[in-house]
Scaffold this active site. Sequence first.
Site, mmCIF file in Angstrom:
data_model
loop_
_atom_site.group_PDB
_atom_site.id
_atom_site.type_symbol
_atom_site.label_atom_id
_atom_site.label_comp_id
_atom_site.label_asym_id
_atom_site.label_seq_id
_atom_site.Cartn_x
_atom_site.Cartn_y
_atom_site.Cartn_z
ATOM 1 N N LYS A 1 0.852 -1.180 0.000
ATOM 2 C CA LYS A 1 0.000 0.000 0.000
ATOM 3 C C LYS A 1 0.889 1.231 0.000
ATOM 4 O O LYS A 1 1.676 1.454 0.927
ATOM 5 C CB LYS A 1 -0.908 0.001 1.232
ATOM 6 C CG LYS A 1 -1.759 1.259 1.321
ATOM 7 C CD LYS A 1 -2.740 1.205 2.460
ATOM 8 C CE LYS A 1 -3.541 2.484 2.539
ATOM 9 N NZ LYS A 1 -4.500 2.473 3.642
ATOM 10 N N LYS B 1 -2.089 -1.421 -3.859
ATOM 11 C CA LYS B 1 -2.952 -0.251 -3.821
ATOM 12 C C LYS B 1 -2.123 1.020 -3.874
ATOM 13 O O LYS B 1 -1.145 1.100 -3.141
ATOM 14 C CB LYS B 1 -3.765 -0.304 -2.525
ATOM 15 C CG LYS B 1 -4.617 0.902 -2.248
ATOM 16 C CD LYS B 1 -5.237 0.799 -0.883
ATOM 17 C CE LYS B 1 -6.010 2.079 -0.652
ATOM 18 N NZ LYS B 1 -6.389 2.240 0.705
HETATM 19 C C1 PBG Z 1 -7.507 3.398 5.535
HETATM 20 C C2 PBG Z 1 -7.760 3.266 4.073
HETATM 21 C C3 PBG Z 1 -7.541 4.215 3.059
HETATM 22 C C4 PBG Z 1 -8.009 3.647 1.884
HETATM 23 C C5 PBG Z 1 -8.456 2.381 2.192
HETATM 24 N N1 PBG Z 1 -8.284 2.155 3.549
HETATM 25 C C6 PBG Z 1 -7.052 5.607 3.133
HETATM 26 C C7 PBG Z 1 -5.692 5.930 3.542
HETATM 27 O O1 PBG Z 1 -4.831 5.082 3.784
HETATM 28 O O2 PBG Z 1 -5.470 7.114 3.674
HETATM 29 C C8 PBG Z 1 -8.009 4.331 0.540
HETATM 30 C C9 PBG Z 1 -9.106 3.924 -0.382
HETATM 31 C C10 PBG Z 1 -9.345 4.840 -1.519
HETATM 32 O O3 PBG Z 1 -8.687 5.878 -1.718
HETATM 33 O O4 PBG Z 1 -10.265 4.522 -2.265
HETATM 34 N N2 PBG Z 1 -6.244 3.086 5.949
HETATM 35 ZN ZN ZN Z 2 -5.711 3.828 8.023
#
Ligand code: PBG
Ligand code: ZN
Length: 324
Positions: free
Chosen positions: A195, A248
Amino acid sequence: MLFPDYRPRRLRQNDAFRRLIRETVLTVNDLIIPLFAIDGKDIKNPVESMPGQYQMSADHLVKTAKRARDLGIPALMVFGIPDKKDPLGTAAYAKNGIVQKAVKELKNMVSDIVIITDVCLCQYTDHGHCGVVDGHTIDNDATLDLLARTALSHASAGADMVAPSDMMDGRVSEIREALDDNGFVNTPIMSYAAKYCSSYYGPFRDAAESAPQFGDRRTYQMDPPNALEAIREATLDIEEGADIIMVKPALPYLDVINRIREEIDLPVAAYNVSGEYAMIKAANKMGWLDGEKVMMETLIAIKRAGADMILTYFALEAAEVLKR
Ligand code: PBG
Ligand code: ZN
């Protein structure tokens, strides 16, 4: 094989030929729909930066989940927007927290769809970080127990799979152990393994009200220039007990999806995130591109890169297109 002996256009001359040699097929079975749960009744708040997406109370969540199920979408992912935030994100692992309640309701009312929950603290902490804050640093090890409690409370509420998105080191094994110790040996973990610290999450932070109140997420989410590190993250999560590996965002990281696909033999998920959705919606609204066609091209690209499943806010729309 050189022109004029080989003419690639021979096999593109009509739709039947094109279908015959098509290498990648997107089906409804590849789609996972993310949903935002909020307390209350008959609430459907539009998310401004994500046209067509809503914060929904349980009654609307159930309706949407049924629609997804009826279209053949195999899974949904629940995010919660709690009423209260505090430094330790206690609402994330409260027995009657927003996700726990939504999952119970969905489990009761909708069958034949896998219920996945996002496991993180950022929507629930007043500082908006994904872990416990100590001064201005995020304390990795102090966060692990809270994540495990969150995952366990989701499983206890009926979640079929949990998906930790926090990026703390060691959280998969901590969650695996908590699940196993409490009889949830059959609850898989979909790990947000690679991520990235991405600006493409902007619209999501509107939807989930989870923007960090100071600093950023660069000390725990991955640095965008790195790809080998994604392999290390994935390998680690597999050793810790992950069942599905997620990359992601998706579109700016197709190379990473592809590398993970080549080097890892677990199912690979890709998250087509909020910013990727918002860009297409915005350009479509301006009349600058054909939103539906770009949506399908984007999803097939993610599949072609190697994703076995795609989390996408386009899930319902894409399922409709695939049906016709
Ligand atoms: C929470 C989380 C996020 C997303 C999924 N789970 C946001 C982040 O890490 O700031 C992003 C999903 C998206 O942008 O569609 N940790
Ligand atoms: Zn988070």
